[in-house]
Design a protein around this motif. Structure first.
Motif, PDB file in Angstrom:
ATOM      1  N   PHE A   1      -0.026   8.996 -10.612  1.00  9.88           N
ATOM      2  CA  PHE A   1      -1.027   9.845  -9.953  1.00  9.88           C
ATOM      3  C   PHE A   1      -0.685  11.316 -10.150  1.00  9.88           C
ATOM      4  O   PHE A   1       0.474  11.692 -10.371  1.00  9.88           O
TER       5      PHE A   1
ATOM      6  N   LEU B   1      -5.843   8.860 -10.607  1.00  5.58           N
ATOM      7  CA  LEU B   1      -4.950   7.739 -10.894  1.00  5.58           C
ATOM      8  C   LEU B   1      -4.998   7.474 -12.393  1.00  5.58           C
ATOM      9  O   LEU B   1      -6.082   7.386 -12.986  1.00  5.58           O
TER      10      LEU B   1
ATOM     11  N   PHE C   1      -3.648  10.058   1.239  1.00  5.38           N
ATOM     12  CA  PHE C   1      -4.446   9.156   0.399  1.00  5.38           C
ATOM     13  C   PHE C   1      -3.724   7.823   0.303  1.00  5.38           C
ATOM     14  O   PHE C   1      -2.531   7.772   0.007  1.00  5.38           O
ATOM     15  N   SER C   2      -4.436   6.731   0.595  1.00  6.03           N
ATOM     16  CA  SER C   2      -3.845   5.399   0.545  1.00  6.03           C
ATOM     17  C   SER C   2      -4.315   4.665  -0.699  1.00  6.03           C
ATOM     18  O   SER C   2      -5.497   4.734  -1.068  1.00  6.03           O
ATOM     19  N   CYS C   3      -3.378   3.941  -1.325  1.00  6.90           N
ATOM     20  CA  CYS C   3      -3.682   3.242  -2.574  1.00  6.90           C
ATOM     21  C   CYS C   3      -3.005   1.877  -2.530  1.00  6.90           C
ATOM     22  O   CYS C   3      -1.782   1.782  -2.364  1.00  6.90           O
TER      23      CYS C   3
ATOM     24  N   VAL D   1      -5.186  -0.965  -9.910  1.00 13.69           N
ATOM     25  CA  VAL D   1      -3.894  -0.290  -9.774  1.00 13.69           C
ATOM     26  C   VAL D   1      -2.761  -1.279 -10.056  1.00 13.69           C
ATOM     27  O   VAL D   1      -2.705  -2.350  -9.438  1.00 13.69           O
TER      28      VAL D   1
ATOM     29  N   THR E   1     -10.503  10.598  -6.788  1.00 20.77           N
ATOM     30  CA  THR E   1     -10.964  10.733  -5.405  1.00 20.77           C
ATOM     31  C   THR E   1     -10.879  12.197  -4.999  1.00 20.77           C
ATOM     32  O   THR E   1      -9.874  12.857  -5.255  1.00 20.77           O
TER      33      THR E   1
ATOM     34  N   THR F   1       0.846  -1.201   0.000  1.00 26.57           N
ATOM     35  CA  THR F   1       0.000   0.000   0.000  1.00 26.57           C
ATOM     36  C   THR F   1       0.878   1.246   0.000  1.00 26.57           C
ATOM     37  O   THR F   1       1.840   1.339   0.770  1.00 26.57           O
TER      38      THR F   1
ATOM     39  N   ILE G   1       3.085   5.791  -8.549  1.00 24.09           N
ATOM     40  CA  ILE G   1       2.665   5.473  -7.187  1.00 24.09           C
ATOM     41  C   ILE G   1       3.713   4.588  -6.505  1.00 24.09           C
ATOM     42  O   ILE G   1       4.150   4.846  -5.382  1.00 24.09           O
TER      43      ILE G   1
ATOM     44  N   ASN H   1      -9.306   6.256 -11.858  1.00 26.05           N
ATOM     45  CA  ASN H   1      -9.981   6.523 -10.587  1.00 26.05           C
ATOM     46  C   ASN H   1      -9.739   7.978 -10.182  1.00 26.05           C
ATOM     47  O   ASN H   1      -8.651   8.510 -10.395  1.00 26.05           O
TER      48      ASN H   1
ATOM     49  N   THR I   1       0.886   2.337 -12.657  1.00 18.33           N
ATOM     50  CA  THR I   1      -0.103   3.393 -12.421  1.00 18.33           C
ATOM     51  C   THR I   1       0.580   4.651 -11.872  1.00 18.33           C
ATOM     52  O   THR I   1       1.458   4.572 -11.012  1.00 18.33           O
TER      53      THR I   1
END
Length: 401
Positions: free
Chosen positions: A280, A247, A266-268, A274, A257, A225, A299, A255, A278
């Motif tokens: 961001f 994303l 922000f957690s991904c 993903v 948010t 993560t 990311i 995506n 990917t």
């Protein structure tokens, strides 16, 4: 035109043009049954008021009140008993005062109790004897109207301010969009003068992109993560300000948010949709308006897929065959779904990688939990060499020597 006790007063003066022996207009004389009639008219030539003045007087006074409209006009006639002579051309009674637009506008932004407040100030430009804008005086029925408009020039709000005041305050809320603009006009009764050019109300605050962006990696529930953090670059944050996180997979947003200004993390998690590739971007927002965007960043691009360490090879001989046992230690302490070890076989410095474990295979994909592999001399050329690397999917990290 003069102002007395906050009231606009209009004085109309004239000279009689009657020629009669023994009568002189400048001696205050009069003739019984004769005089001057001042008539007031609306814009449709409807008679509003008629005032008769004896010849001994040559003036009449009117005040701006609720009974007479701003664009009232007047005519002057000489009368004798019930007969009236020719009337003068109609003249403006009140609207001779120019409703000049306010000048020297200033706009200030402050944040109090998490609310963005905008103060608009101006100076009146009305010229009337007895009225000075900087003395806090007023004129009944007159003032400044502040109008708020959206991007399509639709009127959102109209606020009337008396001439004794020269400011108005607005707050950013759900009723007004970020791109609201305002204009100022001087008004008198129901009439409005020219308006100023439209100016931005809220959007003078620059929505600059977030700064000090960092990414920290954690393993949560066996999943890698990324925790993305940033700092707002807008000096004073307020309710309605936020961050949009997009994303990207190539040129496509997979995506989006939206987070309020109170959140800057922000957690991904790595996993569908993903991938390791990917990317961001972060973008400052206010209400439904987007501001500046950051550059693209990966990311998981800063996660180091460190190669195994403490690699050793031991040999044993059995049944006419030499067996090489390769062991190593994993450099990535916390394993996660998708993480594996790749063992690449090198023959005569030519590196061939294949995805299936079959005859002629030159790469082995090993579960990250395993730290050992063995090979027989009967299966591989004597000069075979190997490297190890960590990988996630088709993304491999640096190889060992």
């Amino acid at each position: 035109h003069t102002v007395e006790n906050d009231t606009l007063i209009v004085g109309v003066e004239w000279e009689d043009a009657i020629v009669v022996d023994g009568y002189t207009t400048d001696q205050g004389l009069s003739i019984d049954g004769m005089g001057t009639v001042v008539k007031l008219w609306d814009e449709e030539s409807k008679l509003l008021r008629s005032v008769k003045v004896p010849l001994s007087e040559n003036s009449a006074v009117f005040t701006l009140d609720g009974e007479l409209p701003w664009n009232t006009q007047f005519t002057v006639q000489t009368f004798a008993m019930e007969h009236e002579g020719d009337k003068t051309d109609a003249e403006d009674l009140f609207s001779g005062v120019a409703l000049t637009a306010p000048v020297n506008m200033t706009v200030t932004h402050t944040v109090e109790n998490d609310t963005l407040t905008v103060g608009v100030e101006w100076e009146d430009a009305i010229l009337v004897d007895g009225y000075t804008a900087d003395q806090g005086l007023s004129i009944d029925g007159m003032g400044t109207v502040v109008k708020l408009w959206d991007e399509e020039s639709n009127l959102l709000r109209s606020v009337k301010v008396p001439l004794s005041e020269n400011s108005a305050v607005f707050t950013l809320d759900g009723e007004l969009p970020w791109n609201t603009q305002f204009t100022l006009q001087t008004f008198a009764m129901e009439h409005e003068g020219d308006k100023t050019d439209a100016e931005d109300l809220f959007s003078r605050v620059a929505l600059t992109a977030p700064v000090d962006i960092s990414v920290e990696y954690l393993v949560i529930d066996d999943t890698l993560t990324a925790e993305i953090r940033w700092v707002h670059s807008v000096q004073d944050v307020f309710a309605g300000l936020g961050t949009s996180i997009d994303l990207w997979e190539g040129d496509t947003i997979i995506n989006t948010t939206h987070l309020p200004h109170t959140e800057n993390t922000f957690s991904c998690a790595l996993g569908t949709p993903v991938t390791w590739q990917t990317m961001f971007t972060l973008q400052t927002t206010a209400m439904h308006t987007k501001g500046d965007q950051t550059d693209f960043s990966q990311i998981f691009g800063d996660f180091l897929l460190s190669p195994p360490r403490d690699i050793s090879v031991k040999h044993s001989y059995r049944d006419g065959d030499v067996t090489a046992i390769v062991t190593w230690e994993n450099a990535i302490e916390e394993q996660f779904v998708g993480l594996q070890t790749v063992l690449n076989l090198v023959i005569e410095d030519e590196r061939i990688k294949r995805s299936e474990n079959s005859e002629g295979q030159r790469s082995l994909f090993i579960s990250y939990e395993e730290t050992e592999a063995s090979f027989k001399s009967s299966d591989l050329p004597w000069n075979t060499k190997f490297t190890l690397q960590s990988a996630v999917g088709d993304r491999g990290g640096p190889e060992s020597e």
